[in-house]
Design an enzyme around this catalytic site. Structure first.
Site, mmCIF file in Angstrom:
data_model
loop_
_atom_site.group_PDB
_atom_site.id
_atom_site.type_symbol
_atom_site.label_atom_id
_atom_site.label_comp_id
_atom_site.label_asym_id
_atom_site.label_seq_id
_atom_site.Cartn_x
_atom_site.Cartn_y
_atom_site.Cartn_z
ATOM 1 N N TYR A 145 0.920 -1.171 -0.012
ATOM 2 C CA TYR A 145 -0.178 0.043 -0.109
ATOM 3 C C TYR A 145 0.898 1.566 0.006
ATOM 4 C CZ TYR A 145 -3.320 3.505 1.947
ATOM 5 O OH TYR A 145 -4.128 4.518 2.095
ATOM 6 N N ASP A 240 9.129 2.694 -0.691
ATOM 7 C CA ASP A 240 8.366 3.183 0.029
ATOM 8 C C ASP A 240 8.749 2.992 1.464
ATOM 9 O OD1 ASP A 240 4.516 3.247 0.101
ATOM 10 O OD2 ASP A 240 6.271 3.866 1.628
ATOM 11 N N LYS A 273 5.325 9.012 8.744
ATOM 12 C CA LYS A 273 5.214 8.247 9.861
ATOM 13 C C LYS A 273 6.221 8.754 11.017
ATOM 14 C CE LYS A 273 2.602 4.433 8.199
ATOM 15 N NZ LYS A 273 1.304 4.604 8.642
#
Ligand code: KE4
Length: 435
Positions: A145, A240, A273
């Site tokens: 994702y 990612d 994050k």
């Protein structure tokens, strides 16, 4: 537990006003059932819900809270920043300081652009890769994702290396026609895709340790071929690391693979994050020649009102300074590994099939006897058994991800006692699970 369940009261109110009662779907507990816990406050390794019930938190905002909630140095930095102003829409010294820290810690990148979410970072990285290469196609992997940008909301089509089909309503097939979806860890599919489309591929985007299918590592041979084929065909290898960045190691997953594959580095890195420490902040970076294609220098447009927000950058900088302290990752890795080892030992003692893995402060476990290598295998997990485990832990004050395809996170605030309490609670739950 109070007679009135304030979580339920709040959920009922929320559902009238907010789709599903939540501002991000996974929070709604739809995969596991039951009532989401509405958080009143959090501190260290814990949060307290609307009924005042305490939970040991193994989500930590899905990764950002690596120090634990309310770390004093981070709170102090944010309190000081808000007194100087919330947002200016103009450059600040702190953005320069944060860029310097990120580039120091991620040697594969020369330049970085700050944005406000992982989705924005991933979306921008794709546009930059297409603009920098003049190519249209992107390769992604089922189970990874990268945020909810249209071009990335695709699932594997049928058969080998076919183009993806939209996973979301509202995404026209035309938008995903250039997105190739392959099976994670499948070298044969990867080779075939590059044979067929190599010169058209702008970038290959991958979660190097896939936290969106719980916890699946890219095998060394697979990652090696990703790097070789991208180099051979002039495609950009985009890592990612929104979840793994500064989470699995100070240098992210790319530093783990660099130890396994001599000279390994990706061409682009997407981050989020941890670098925001819980505030809305994400980033993407690459070599100078690629990043200078971005506006205002180059023709690839990208912008953001709150990009590099002064409060978010204060939170991120304070977080990045703490994680660089000596022994931080050794301690975090040991705590996380003790959790995984404790849970699997307790499961086996009760005759429950379980395996697990961890890297740094990120972990996953599976109701299998060996670690799965791809999404299809992960999704064969017995849902009702996982849900029973989830709620058994929740009822005992242990909060894990409310979905079997999500990773878990340990913070520096989790103590050996927290791990022992978690394992003890899990052992009670394992007793009631089907064998
Ligand atoms: P955000 O747009 O949610 O900040 O980041 C998107 C994203 C990009 N890349 C990776 C590897 C990610 O894990 C994420 C977001 N992760 C999910 C958890 N699986 C966030 C939780 C949620 O969607 O509410």
């Amino acid at each position: 537990m109070t007679s009135v369940d304030r979580n339920q009261l709040l959920f009922d109110r929320a559902k009238l006003l907010i789709p599903g009662g939540v501002n991000s779907p996974v929070r709604a507990f739809r995969a596991v059932g039951g009532t989401p816990r509405f958080v009143q406050r959090a501190q260290g390794a814990y949060f307290w819900d609307a009924n005042g019930q305490r939970y040991i938190d193994y989500i930590g905002s899905w990764g950002p809270m690596i120090l634990g909630h309310g770390h004093p140095a981070v709170v102090e930095a944010v309190q000081k920043a808000v007194l100087e102003g919330f947002s200016y829409g103009a450059p600040t010294e702190r953005e320069v300081e944060l860029a310097e820290e990120i580039i120091k810690l991620v040697p594969s990148i020369d330049m970085v652009r700050l944005v406000s979410s992982g989705t924005e970072a991933g979306m921008s990285a794709i546009r930059l890769a297409r603009g920098a290469t003049g190519r249209k196609k992107i390769i992604k992997f089922e189970g990874c994702y990268h945020g909810h940008a249209d071009a990335l909301l695709v699932k594997a089509g049928s058969g080998l290396a076919t183009f993806g089909n939209p996973t979301s309503a509202g995404v026209p097939p035309e938008v995903v026609q250039h997105t190739i979806v392959l099976e994670y860890n499948n070298v044969e599919q990867l080779e075939a895709a590059f044979v067929e489309h190599g010169p058209e591929v702008a970038c290959l985007m991958i979660e190097p340790i896939a936290g969106n299918m719980n916890f699946v590592r890219a095998s060394v041979p697979f990652m090696k071929r990703c790097r070789e084929l991208c180099t051979q065909h002039g495609a950009l290898l985009a890592f990612d690391e929104v979840m793994t960045g500064f989470r699995v190691a100070l240098g992210g997953a790319q530093s783990v693979y660099a130890k396994l594959i001599p000279g390994f580095e990706p061409d682009m890195t997407v981050m989020g994050k941890v670098i925001g420490g819980g505030m809305p902040l994400a980033a993407f970076g690459a070599k100078r020649a690629v990043m200078e294609q971005l506006a205002p220098l180059g023709g690839v447009y990208q912008a953001g009102t709150l990009s590099g927000n002064p409060v978010a950058t204060a939170c991120g900088l304070a977080t990045l300074r703490e994680i660089q302290k000596p022994g931080f990752y050794e301690n975090l890795s040991a705590t996380t590994r003790s959790l995984v080892d404790g849970l699997t030992a307790a499961a086996h003692a009760e005759g429950v099939t379980m395996c697990g893995d961890s890297q740094g402060g990120m972990f996953g476990f599976f109701l299998f006897d060996e670690l799965p290598q791809n999404y299809a295998k992960v999704m064969t997990t017995d849902g009702p058994t996982f849900n029973q485990l989830f709620h058994g832990l929740l009822d005992r004050g242990v909060y894990i991800a409310p979905a079997l395809y999500e990773a878990g996170f340990v913070s520096a605030a989790h103590t050996a006692q927290d791990i022992a309490d978690t394992v003890a609670a899990a052992r009670e739950v394992f007793k009631g699970l089907p064998r």
